[in-house]
Enzyme design. Structure first.
Site, PDB file in Angstrom:
ATOM      1  N   ASP A 370       0.842  -1.203   0.000  1.00 29.44           N
ATOM      2  CA  ASP A 370       0.000   0.000   0.000  1.00 29.44           C
ATOM      3  C   ASP A 370       0.876   1.252   0.000  1.00 29.44           C
ATOM      4  O   ASP A 370       2.069   1.214  -0.318  1.00 29.44           O
ATOM      5  CB  ASP A 370      -0.961  -0.067   1.210  1.00 29.44           C
ATOM      6  CG  ASP A 370      -2.278   0.659   0.968  1.00 29.44           C
ATOM      7  OD1 ASP A 370      -2.259   1.904   0.965  1.00 29.44           O
ATOM      8  OD2 ASP A 370      -3.317   0.001   0.797  1.00 29.44           O
ATOM      9  N   ASP A 371       0.307   2.357   0.399  1.00 33.37           N
ATOM     10  CA  ASP A 371       0.939   3.677   0.396  1.00 33.37           C
ATOM     11  C   ASP A 371       2.290   3.663   1.132  1.00 33.37           C
ATOM     12  O   ASP A 371       2.478   2.906   2.083  1.00 33.37           O
ATOM     13  CB  ASP A 371      -0.029   4.633   1.119  1.00 33.37           C
ATOM     14  CG  ASP A 371       0.288   6.085   0.872  1.00 33.37           C
ATOM     15  OD1 ASP A 371       1.311   6.366   0.242  1.00 33.37           O
ATOM     16  OD2 ASP A 371      -0.506   6.929   1.320  1.00 33.37           O
ATOM     17  N   ARG A 450      -5.710  16.291   2.196  1.00 34.89           N
ATOM     18  CA  ARG A 450      -4.989  15.470   3.163  1.00 34.89           C
ATOM     19  C   ARG A 450      -3.577  16.001   3.405  1.00 34.89           C
ATOM     20  O   ARG A 450      -2.863  16.362   2.466  1.00 34.89           O
ATOM     21  CB  ARG A 450      -4.907  14.045   2.600  1.00 34.89           C
ATOM     22  CG  ARG A 450      -4.364  13.025   3.548  1.00 34.89           C
ATOM     23  CD  ARG A 450      -4.280  11.682   2.849  1.00 34.89           C
ATOM     24  NE  ARG A 450      -3.881  10.626   3.754  1.00 34.89           N
ATOM     25  CZ  ARG A 450      -3.552   9.405   3.373  1.00 34.89           C
ATOM     26  NH1 ARG A 450      -3.600   9.071   2.096  1.00 34.89           N
ATOM     27  NH2 ARG A 450      -3.204   8.500   4.257  1.00 34.89           N
ATOM     28  N   LYS A 486      -4.141  -1.104  -6.565  1.00 35.49           N
ATOM     29  CA  LYS A 486      -5.129  -0.413  -5.731  1.00 35.49           C
ATOM     30  C   LYS A 486      -5.011   1.056  -6.100  1.00 35.49           C
ATOM     31  O   LYS A 486      -3.994   1.682  -5.811  1.00 35.49           O
ATOM     32  CB  LYS A 486      -4.819  -0.644  -4.250  1.00 35.49           C
ATOM     33  CG  LYS A 486      -5.733   0.135  -3.310  1.00 35.49           C
ATOM     34  CD  LYS A 486      -5.472  -0.240  -1.849  1.00 35.49           C
ATOM     35  CE  LYS A 486      -6.307   0.598  -0.902  1.00 35.49           C
ATOM     36  NZ  LYS A 486      -6.057   0.273   0.508  1.00 35.49           N
ATOM     37  N   TRP A 487      -6.032   1.587  -6.760  1.00 29.65           N
ATOM     38  CA  TRP A 487      -6.007   2.966  -7.298  1.00 29.65           C
ATOM     39  C   TRP A 487      -6.809   3.836  -6.347  1.00 29.65           C
ATOM     40  O   TRP A 487      -8.020   3.753  -6.304  1.00 29.65           O
ATOM     41  CB  TRP A 487      -6.618   2.948  -8.692  1.00 29.65           C
ATOM     42  CG  TRP A 487      -6.698   4.245  -9.432  1.00 29.65           C
ATOM     43  CD1 TRP A 487      -7.332   5.382  -9.045  1.00 29.65           C
ATOM     44  CD2 TRP A 487      -6.158   4.519 -10.730  1.00 29.65           C
ATOM     45  NE1 TRP A 487      -7.215   6.349 -10.005  1.00 29.65           N
ATOM     46  CE2 TRP A 487      -6.505   5.848 -11.063  1.00 29.65           C
ATOM     47  CE3 TRP A 487      -5.420   3.784 -11.652  1.00 29.65           C
ATOM     48  CZ2 TRP A 487      -6.140   6.442 -12.272  1.00 29.65           C
ATOM     49  CZ3 TRP A 487      -5.063   4.373 -12.858  1.00 29.65           C
ATOM     50  CH2 TRP A 487      -5.410   5.690 -13.153  1.00 29.65           C
ATOM     51  N   ASP A 488      -6.101   4.664  -5.604  1.00 34.03           N
ATOM     52  CA  ASP A 488      -6.740   5.459  -4.555  1.00 34.03           C
ATOM     53  C   ASP A 488      -7.036   6.868  -5.063  1.00 34.03           C
ATOM     54  O   ASP A 488      -6.444   7.329  -6.056  1.00 34.03           O
ATOM     55  CB  ASP A 488      -5.766   5.532  -3.358  1.00 34.03           C
ATOM     56  CG  ASP A 488      -6.483   5.624  -2.025  1.00 34.03           C
ATOM     57  OD1 ASP A 488      -7.661   6.007  -2.015  1.00 34.03           O
ATOM     58  OD2 ASP A 488      -5.847   5.331  -0.985  1.00 34.03           O
ATOM     59  N   ASN A 490      -7.987  10.352  -2.778  1.00 36.23           N
ATOM     60  CA  ASN A 490      -8.384  10.810  -1.452  1.00 36.23           C
ATOM     61  C   ASN A 490      -8.754  12.283  -1.382  1.00 36.23           C
ATOM     62  O   ASN A 490      -8.567  12.914  -0.355  1.00 36.23           O
ATOM     63  CB  ASN A 490      -7.255  10.505  -0.455  1.00 36.23           C
ATOM     64  CG  ASN A 490      -7.082   9.011  -0.262  1.00 36.23           C
ATOM     65  OD1 ASN A 490      -8.003   8.325   0.136  1.00 36.23           O
ATOM     66  ND2 ASN A 490      -5.897   8.494  -0.567  1.00 36.23           N
ATOM     67  N   CYS A 536     -10.495   2.772  -5.032  1.00 41.44           N
ATOM     68  CA  CYS A 536     -10.567   3.163  -3.624  1.00 41.44           C
ATOM     69  C   CYS A 536     -10.629   4.684  -3.611  1.00 41.44           C
ATOM     70  O   CYS A 536      -9.970   5.348  -4.401  1.00 41.44           O
ATOM     71  CB  CYS A 536      -9.302   2.669  -2.921  1.00 41.44           C
ATOM     72  SG  CYS A 536      -9.133   3.277  -1.243  1.00 41.44           S
ATOM     73  N   ASP A 558     -12.862   2.442   4.618  1.00 42.76           N
ATOM     74  CA  ASP A 558     -11.680   2.477   5.481  1.00 42.76           C
ATOM     75  C   ASP A 558     -12.026   1.934   6.856  1.00 42.76           C
ATOM     76  O   ASP A 558     -11.137   1.698   7.674  1.00 42.76           O
ATOM     77  CB  ASP A 558     -11.167   3.919   5.623  1.00 42.76           C
ATOM     78  CG  ASP A 558     -10.121   4.244   4.569  1.00 42.76           C
ATOM     79  OD1 ASP A 558      -9.737   3.331   3.816  1.00 42.76           O
ATOM     80  OD2 ASP A 558      -9.689   5.408   4.508  1.00 42.76           O
TER      81      ASP A 558
HETATM   82  C1  DGJ Z   1      -6.956   5.599   1.876  1.00 49.27           C
HETATM   83  C2  DGJ Z   1      -7.343   4.168   1.648  1.00 49.27           C
HETATM   84  O1  DGJ Z   1      -8.714   4.014   1.805  1.00 49.27           O
HETATM   85  C3  DGJ Z   1      -6.557   3.274   2.607  1.00 49.27           C
HETATM   86  O2  DGJ Z   1      -6.965   1.948   2.455  1.00 49.27           O
HETATM   87  C4  DGJ Z   1      -5.103   3.434   2.313  1.00 49.27           C
HETATM   88  O3  DGJ Z   1      -4.798   2.945   1.048  1.00 49.27           O
HETATM   89  C5  DGJ Z   1      -4.718   4.886   2.446  1.00 49.27           C
HETATM   90  N1  DGJ Z   1      -5.533   5.740   1.653  1.00 49.27           N
HETATM   91  C6  DGJ Z   1      -3.292   5.078   2.057  1.00 49.27           C
HETATM   92  O4  DGJ Z   1      -2.924   6.382   2.124  1.00 49.27           O
END
Ligand code: DGJ
Length: 749
Positions: A370-371, A450, A486-488, A490, A536, A558
């Site tokens: 992940d990140d 963020r 996993k393409w986020d 935020n 995501c 989350d």
């Molecule tokens: C938000 C995602 O929903 C989490 O699962 C994780 O990937 C974080 N971002 C990482 O910054």
């Protein structure tokens, strides 16, 4: 099947169990005559009067006057109600013509019926596997004064009760015009005796069910966040008052679009219910030069009189066969371990390799990093920097991604990686080089997301699209073993403005952004068709059909607290199948809620979706590890039926009985997986009969308890008829608060 009756001037769209009828009536007006259970013919429907229906008493003649006017759009069930021509309800279409007025008066002109479905480039769309799967009707309408035209597009499926609608608006005049409002669908149902079901939410509390009666005036849901959001996603249902999971009428509405949307119902004085769904008209004004056209996204309409459960199963089938990339239709999704909650930003190669070792030992299929793996000048150690700088952080991963893919390969695991390519941080090399690439307004300070630094890249700009495509392309070229992304995303689209779009097209930004995204995803999918992608957006912010057909699944939330996940997954299941819902076992004291729940509950909830793990294996006891191995092996037994079977929701957690239960049944009805959870315990708590559904009443089923952590239920190892399981049900003690059971049912030979 679609037909046109030239005598009565009616179009009839049939799916296996539903009919939808459109009529051309006086003055070439287009009206909706019927949408509901399948009917044999349209006789009688065309005779409906669309004059004002309210009888008024005349003191002069002492009579009731019921025949006051000619055709009145105000009280007719208009097929695509327009602005300013006597229909005073919320309109589907409003165009500002060059004179400045917004009168839009569309009249019927002609039609085409053909097998298959049109392309609606540049938007995501439901796809067909063969032309014979559906027929399409296109109805042309025109405004004779302004020269604007609209084509209403309907695709009716031959083996699913699904009708897809969209509209294409064309400027066939000699002068420019602006569209202020263009809905994908408009249906006027007779009567208003319905309940509206929507799924509201917020970060970590996505998709809570809300059911309310339709009332006079406007009701609805919307998003103006640039992406569909945690608050509302673009789906809603109208159900008859008595509708429950197994019976009653249900109409489902779903938009294939991830941007700003609006769904609204309007019940007016004549007691009809108008339903509208499409792009949110706020900050949407689309400029059309002569000859240009605008295509709306698709809206997916479902009708059934077999209850809300059947509506969901129809949507699940559509997802499986006509929305997700075809490769996953029958394949099982990987059981993966994800590093996020196990390590957050604090990892190195050794830690990830130890996850891979444990994953292998547990019988899992994939390691996902992940990140936190990137950033050179600014290493990504928290959420304040580095998005956009997609180079490996040498301090954490001295051997790069190669070191990890090699280690995963050695252990027989696949490898997946996290990216958030639509974003950057003001503290990043990318932003230093290209400050003009972010969404921003001139002369205004940027609102940052963020970490106080996050910004959204301007995907309306082809150069930026190229960059984002390049993020994936470079990763995949250097590491062809990457099997999962996993393409986020935020952040919402703040700072509404583009340095790329000209002044008169600033109002195109929200849509241009999604067209840009679509263009990138289309290229990725064409070049890497085997790549599995998860959408995501801080959890479930992008759970919508518009993210398909390029993404295979969603990070559901989350919030990984097993107890709250029961509610969230229940809500999502209204429109998405289990296979779409990533559901991971997380740490003991849940980091979002601070709650402790038994490992068994955490596994049993994850097993009802696309299971994975976010646990730090080093923190597990030997007993926990032994249980994890058993539960994972058991999940593999039911994975095909959970991921491909039909869902039956049995006891809703929203009903507050203290229990929740659901099951999946294979299409052949020879295999099923049953789940029951105890949500809370109180004194003298009544125990419901654990009745099942969807089974073959004649078949005998062998019941086996899975994911065992103690003594099995008394019925374990015994056989029962489907009729008994559905009518009488199994009677067993679930246990105390947060206890759970998973049963496998197999048709006995
Ligand atoms: C938000 C995602 O929903 C989490 O699962 C994780 O990937 C974080 N971002 C990482 O910054």
């Amino acid at each position: 099947m679609i037909s046109f009756d030239s005598k009565n001037k009616t179009f009839k769209l049939d799916t296996p169990n539903t009919s939808y009828v459109i009529g051309v009536v006086d003055f070439d007006q287009l009206v909706n005559l019927y949408y509901g259970d399948k009917i044999a013919d349209t006789e009688g429907l065309e005779a409906r009067s669309f004059r004002p229906r309210c009888a008024s008493f005349s003191p002069l003649t002492s009579e009731y006057n019921t025949d006051a006017h000619d055709f009145s759009p105000d009280c007719a069930p208009m097929e695509y109600g327009c602005n300013g021509c006597g229909d005073f309800r919320t309109s589907a279409l409003s165009i500002r013509n060059v004179d400045g007025n917004t009168v839009t008066d569309m009249r019927y002109e002609g039609y085409r019926i053909y097998a298959g479905k049109p392309s609606i480039d540049p938007l995501p769309a439901v796809y067909l596997n063969s032309e014979s799967e559906a027929d399409t009707l296109e109805i042309d309408m025109a405004d004779k004064v302004t020269g604007m035209r609209v084509t209403l597009i309907y695709t009716a499926f031959n083996s699913l009760d699904v009708i897809i609608r969209s509209a294409r608006i064309e400027n066939a005049s000699q002068r420019p015009a602006d569209i202020d409002r263009a809905m994908s669908m408009c249906v006027d149902l007779p009567g208003m005796d319905y309940d509206l079901i929507t799924l509201y939410g917020r970060h970590c509390k996505e998709r809570s069910e809300e059911r309310r009666p339709l009332a006079h005036g406007l009701q609805g849901i919307a998003s103006k966040r640039g992406v569909s959001s945690h608050c509302q996603n673009p789906f809603a249902a109208l159900v008859s008052k008595n509708a429950d999971e197994n019976s009653g009428e249900a109409y489902g509405f779903n938009l294939v679009y991830s941007g700003n949307f609006e769904f609204c119902t309007e019940c007016d004085y004549s007691g009809t219910s108008r339903i509208l769904m499409g792009i949110n008209p706020t900050d949407f004004t689309w400029h059309l030069e002569p000859g240009e056209s605008f295509q709306t996204p698709e809206a997916v309409m479902v009708h059934t009189s077999k209850g809300i459960g059947e509506m969901s199963r129809i949507y699940h089938k559509l997802y499986n066969f006509n929305l997700v990339p075809g490769k996953y239709r029958t394949e099982k999704r990987p059981l993966l371990i994800n590093s996020w909650e196990a390590a957050f930003f604090d990892f190195d190669t050794d830690k990830l390799v130890s996850f891979a070792e444990r994953a292998k030992e547990f019988g899992m299929d994939m390691l996902v990093m992940d990140d936190g793996w990137f950033g050179d000048k600014y290493p990504r150690n928290n959420g304040t920097s580095s998005l956009g700088d997609w180079v490996v952080c040498k301090e954490k991963l001295p051997e790069g991604i190669k070191g990890l893919t090699a280690s995963a390969r050695e252990k027989g695991l696949k490898f997946g990686i996290w990216i958030e390519p639509e974003m950057t941080n003001s503290k990043s090399e990318l932003f230093e080089k290209h400050p003009e690439w972010v969404i921003q307004q001139p002369h205004r300070e940027m609102h940052k997301g963020r970490g106080g630094t996050q910004l959204v890249l301007d995907l309306s700009n082809p150069e930026v699209q190229e960059f984002v495509f390049g993020v994936v392309d470079k990763l995949m070229t250097a590491h062809p073993e990457i099997a999962y992304i996993k393409w986020d995303a935020n952040m919402t689209l703040f700072n509404y403005g583009s340095t790329y779009l000209p002044r008169d097209k600033q109002s195109h930004l929200y849509i241009a952004y999604h067209r840009g995204l679509e263009n990138i995803l289309k290229r990725i999918h064409a070049k890497y068709p085997g790549l599995v992608m998860q959408a995501c957006a801080s959890g479930g912010g992008r759970i919508n059909y518009g993210m398909l057909p390029y993404y295979d699944e969603f990070w559901t939330s989350d919030n990984t607290d097993a107890l709250q996940r029961i509610f969230i997954q229940w809500g999502v299941s209204n429109f998405f199948p289990a296979v779409a819902m990533a559901s991971h076992v997380s740490v003991d004291t849940n980091y979002q809620t601070g709650r402790k729940t038994p490992l068994k509950l955490r596994f049993d909830v994850a097993m009802s979706g696309r299971m994975g793990m976010e646990l730090q294996p080093a923190h597990m006891t030997d007993e926990d590890k032994a249980f994890a191995r058993r539960a994972i092996a058991d999940y593999k037994l039911i994975r095909p039926v959970v991921q491909q079977g039909d869902l039956y929701r049995l006891i809703s957690p929203f009903d507050k009985t203290g229990y929740a239960s659901l099951m999946y049944v294979s299409p052949e009805k020879d295999h099923a997986a049953y789940f029951v959870y105890k949500l809370e315990q109180y004194h003298n708590m009544p125990r419901p009969a654990f009745r099942m559904a969807g089974l073959d009443p004649q078949k005998r089923y062998l019941v086996r308890e899975l994911s065992l952590d103690g003594k099995p239920i008394p019925q374990d190892g015994k056989t029962f008829t489907g009729a008994f399981l559905m009518e009488t049900g199994l009677d067993f003690e679930v246990g105390g608060e947060h206890a759970s059971h998973v049963l496998e049912l197999k048709a006995a030979e």
